[in-house]
Design an enzyme around this catalytic site. Structure first.
Site, mmCIF file in Angstrom:
data_model
loop_
_atom_site.group_PDB
_atom_site.id
_atom_site.type_symbol
_atom_site.label_atom_id
_atom_site.label_comp_id
_atom_site.label_asym_id
_atom_site.label_seq_id
_atom_site.Cartn_x
_atom_site.Cartn_y
_atom_site.Cartn_z
ATOM 1 N N ARG A 143 0.794 -1.236 0.000
ATOM 2 C CA ARG A 143 0.000 0.000 0.000
ATOM 3 C C ARG A 143 0.820 1.276 0.000
ATOM 4 O O ARG A 143 0.274 2.345 0.249
ATOM 5 C CB ARG A 143 -0.980 -0.014 1.175
ATOM 6 C CG ARG A 143 -1.993 -1.129 1.028
ATOM 7 C CD ARG A 143 -3.062 -1.138 2.100
ATOM 8 N NE ARG A 143 -3.788 -2.391 1.970
ATOM 9 C CZ ARG A 143 -3.412 -3.533 2.541
ATOM 10 N NH1 ARG A 143 -2.363 -3.556 3.336
ATOM 11 N NH2 ARG A 143 -4.082 -4.636 2.333
ATOM 12 N N THR A 188 1.823 -6.059 4.230
ATOM 13 C CA THR A 188 1.283 -5.471 3.002
ATOM 14 C C THR A 188 1.084 -3.965 3.123
ATOM 15 O O THR A 188 0.660 -3.323 2.168
ATOM 16 C CB THR A 188 -0.082 -6.107 2.657
ATOM 17 O OG1 THR A 188 -0.987 -5.905 3.748
ATOM 18 C CG2 THR A 188 0.055 -7.592 2.382
ATOM 19 N N ASP A 329 -14.629 -11.169 12.127
ATOM 20 C CA ASP A 329 -13.580 -10.617 11.254
ATOM 21 C C ASP A 329 -13.805 -9.120 11.033
ATOM 22 O O ASP A 329 -13.570 -8.601 9.945
ATOM 23 C CB ASP A 329 -13.542 -11.366 9.912
ATOM 24 C CG ASP A 329 -12.378 -10.939 9.026
ATOM 25 O OD1 ASP A 329 -11.410 -10.368 9.545
ATOM 26 O OD2 ASP A 329 -12.457 -11.150 7.799
ATOM 27 N N LYS A 356 -14.673 -2.155 9.437
ATOM 28 C CA LYS A 356 -15.510 -3.160 8.789
ATOM 29 C C LYS A 356 -16.902 -3.270 9.420
ATOM 30 O O LYS A 356 -17.860 -3.648 8.748
ATOM 31 C CB LYS A 356 -14.840 -4.535 8.877
ATOM 32 C CG LYS A 356 -13.819 -4.842 7.794
ATOM 33 C CD LYS A 356 -13.434 -6.305 7.902
ATOM 34 C CE LYS A 356 -12.473 -6.734 6.810
ATOM 35 N NZ LYS A 356 -12.193 -8.192 6.894
ATOM 36 N N CYS A 657 -6.153 -19.230 -2.944
ATOM 37 C CA CYS A 657 -5.493 -18.586 -4.095
ATOM 38 C C CYS A 657 -6.014 -19.123 -5.426
ATOM 39 O O CYS A 657 -6.117 -18.367 -6.394
ATOM 40 C CB CYS A 657 -3.983 -18.796 -4.032
ATOM 41 S SG CYS A 657 -3.165 -17.879 -2.717
#
Length: 745
Positions: A143, A188, A329, A356, A657
């Site tokens: 990011r 990330t 989550d 979220k 994936c």
């Protein structure tokens, strides 16, 4: 963003302690912080330069530039572009300092370009341990970078922070910030400069991690401090910090300490120059269900929280938990915006935060006190926030899935996610991509053994867009239980949608909304002082809207999906708009039909626009889908039981994936060529394709396991080929619809 000699330590210490020991005006504290820390200008938007991924000190993603406006934006066109040679998710917002545009790409690659001409000045490609790719639930994304003191700081997927020479890209230092490499930690996010340290978070809460943020010395890369989100197993001795001893009281002593607890702070790390605090949003719990993570319940601090840390020491100053005892989550890692608002008649320095869980929070930056909280989307996990306590008013009868399946709003992708929002001080509105979606969630009974560096969330998720079609795949008793849920009728009536919205931050009221193509179509936004809102979409279009009304003023077809937030800067009197393009992120194998990647592939690009620019050359259309090739015969001894075991191993290790869908950006393993079948074991167990991002699995899978997975995939390829041959004969398209079902248990 650069420091000012020895004043850095003094400034951080005095400003961070100001609420406790000093009697200074807010303006004096802000001036002291800005002077001592070399901070960005006040939070009124970025100027000619864009000095961090969020633009200004408040990460408002707002620009004070007005050269491109409603009257002339019709002339906006491509100034230059850079093809990055990759085909994964692009989530970074570039940084422009001193006429140079810096950005990051797949797994922590970094690039520098002349901001006016597009000439590449340097490119950095780190060596990355692809084993960590196994724990990156949501693609090999990055990011952004931080720029300070003549250096560019970038974190790699496998948890190394690099300081690069800003002029040459040469490595000045690199530092390993992963605490335990036997765990599923990865990275990330973008680094954040906070005085004389650079701070970076980590990801992997679905795996076996105990979340933390790490502060490294700007000049040397040496560890200065580390702050953990959740306590460690008390059997291992005293906690590292007093606040963790306090947090321990909110966890069951018999918690799943072996799994780690989660809490990974993979985004939402902002230094506030006005208070001197480092503000951090923390992640979800692991496993997902509180009953499995902490069987006796409890708030499970500091999951799903905002915390303020002293960047000099890592000492926690305050915390506010947005989702106590997280069960769904519901991370709080979504981007923070720091600004000023008049709240109940008083001027306040505030955080705007939409995590979220579906609420938009307004929180005092100095104290962590909740000022306002309003829902943005449908929700049934809570029916509001108690204004006296700041706690959500839970509705377990609708959302507690530990005793049976439940349809929960909002879904685990969140009402908001990583896609940056913007705050425009002129309109007073908060602009963001918002997702109104639910999901069916259920789990298997009993505790599961630890899967080292593997998924430990123990949950299956089916989004409300697919619930009706998915019931046939569920056992009849479970399907009947789902149909009986009150939320099932709601899911059928309105499965969900995504929108770009303009929102009043103190009320949560939507002023205007623009529908996107589907729930996976979300993107970051940019606003400007000339009244523009700029964003992309996964269909490969760049939109320029009137920020007050949402009306489209300009649309540019690029042919490449755009999820990242655009930014803008000025060089030699010319204003430019830049954006990273490429599909990926959460659910990256599931490429929707409305994505440009479905028809044109996923060419990763940096696109830069200016007035008087030209057209964007779109990537060519992909060739028509062909019938799956004929697979080899099953090996001797393969039985239905072998195939069933392979299916379980595939969904437990590979499916996150490999979606096995048409036009996925990862290989559809129902369409393997003969050479791939021949090398299957070498690919899976020996890492033959590791340079391309496919890690080895010999530490998890035995040779017999690989054989069972291969048998399952051969069986799938046989069925796919037969189905497609029948479609071809009937003149039907080969790429029929398929469900989005994430089975992670």
């Amino acid at each position: 963003m650069s420091g000012v000699g020895g004043g850095i330590r003094f400034g951080v210490q005095r400003v961070s302690q100001a609420p406790l020991t000093l009697s200074l005006s807010k303006g004096a504290v802000a001036a002291l912080a800005a002077l001592a820390l070399g901070a960005a200008p006040p939070m009124v938007g970025a100027g000619s330069e864009w000095t961090s991924p969020g633009g200004d000190a408040g990460k408002t993603h707002h620009s004070a530039l007005t050269g491109i406006n409603a009257k002339n934006v019709v002339a906006l066109g491509l100034a230059w572009q850079a093809e990055l040679g990759t085909a994964r998710g692009m989530e970074a917002t570039p940084v422009m300092v001193g006429g140079v545009l810096y950005t990051s790409g797949v797994a922590g690659r970094a690039y520098a370009f002349d901001a006016a001409t597009g000439k590449q000045l340097w490119a950095f490609e780190p060596d990355v341990d692809m084993q960590l790719n196994r724990t990156a639930c949501c693609d090999m994304v990055n990011r952004g970078v931080a720029v300070a003191r003549g250096k560019v700081y970038v974190a790699t997927l496998d948890g190394w922070l690099y300081a690069l020479d800003a002029k040459t890209g040469a490595v000045v230092w690199k530092s390993d910030f992963i605490e335990d490499r036997k765990k599923g930690d990865n990275s990330t996010g973008a680094p954040e400069i906070a005085g004389d340290v650079v701070v970076i978070g980590m990801g992997g809460a679905e795996y076996d991690v105990r979340g933390y943020v790490t502060a490294l010395d700007l000049e040397t890369g040496k560890l200065r401090w580390r702050w953990h989100v959740v306590p460690k197993d008390p059997a291992l001795g005293p906690q590292e910090r007093p606040e963790l001893e306090a947090a321990l009281k909110t966890w069951d002593p018999k918690s799943r300490w072996d799994i780690g607890g989660g809490g990974a702070p993979w985004d939402a790390i902002v230094f506030d120059p006005e208070t001197g605090y480092l503000l951090v949003g923390t992640g979800n719990g692991g496993p997902y269900a509180t009953s499995k993570r902490s069987p006796a319940g409890g708030d499970n601090l500091y999951l799903g929280s905002l915390v303020a840390l002293d960047p000099r020491t890592g000492r926690m100053v305050w915390h506010y938990q947005e989702t106590p005892g997280d069960n769904w989550d519901f991370t709080s890692t979504q981007p923070l915006i720091l600004t000023h608002l008049k709240v109940d008649g008083a001027d306040r320095s505030v955080i705007l935060h939409a995590p979220k869980n579906g609420f938009l929070y307004v929180i005092d930056r100095g104290t962590g006190k909740l000022l306002k909280a309003n829902p943005l989307v449908r929700m049934n996990w809570a029916k509001g926030i108690d204004p006296a306590t700041g706690r959500p008013i839970l509705t377990p009868e609708e959302s507690d899935y530990t005793a049976g399946p439940k349809i929960v709003f909002p879904a685990t992708p969140g009402a908001r996610n990583w896609h940056p929002a913007s705050f425009d001080p002129a309109t007073g509105l908060y602009y963001a991509a918002v997702l109104d979606l639910g999901n069916l969630i259920f789990m298997t009974p009993g505790q599961k053994p630890l899967k080292a560096r593997g998924l430990n969330n123990d949950a299956a998720l089916i989004f409300t867009t697919d619930v009706k079609d998915a019931l046939g795949a569920l056992p009849p008793p479970m399907a009947d239980a789902v149909r009986a849920l009150p939320a099932y009728a709601e899911a059928l009536r309105d499965p969900g949608k995504a929108q770009i919205r303009a929102i009043e931050p103190l009320t949560g009221k939507t002023v205007w909304a623009a529908d996107t193509a589907g729930w996976q179509d979300r993107a970051g936004v940019l606003t400007t002082a000339s009244g523009l809102l700029i964003h992309g979409d996964v269909g490969g279009r760049l939109y320029v809207r009137d920020a007050k009304t949402g009306a489209v003023l300009k649309r540019i077809e690029t042919g490449t999906p755009i999820m990242a937030a655009p930014m803008t800067y000025r060089v030699n009197g010319v204003q430019y708009v830049a954006v990273m393009a490429g599909w990926g992120g959460g659910g990256f194998p599931f490429v929707p039909r409305y994505s440009a990647a479905y028809d044109r592939g996923n060419l990763n690009r940096l696109l830069v626009f200016r007035l008087g620019g030209g057209k964007v050359k779109q990537p060519p259309l992909l060739p028509p889908l062909e019938v799956a090739p004929e697979p080899p015969a099953q090996a001797a001894g393969v039985t239905a039981e072998t195939i069933a075991r392979g299916q379980g191993l595939f969904f437990g290790n590979c499916a996150i994936c490999h979606a096995n869908r048409h036009r996925s950006i990862t290989p559809d393993l129902r369409r393997m060529q003969p050479g791939t079948h021949e090398m299957f074991k070498q690919i899976v167990l020996e890492g033959a394709l590791a340079p391309g991002g496919m890690p080895r699995w010999d530490d998890v899978l035995l040779p017999g396991d690989a054989d069972a997975i291969h048998a399952y995939l051969i069986d799938q390829q046989v069925k796919t080929r037969a189905d497609e041959l029948a479609k071809q004969k009937a003149g039907k398209p080969l790429d029929g619809p398929s469900l989005t079902i994430l089975s992670n248990y």
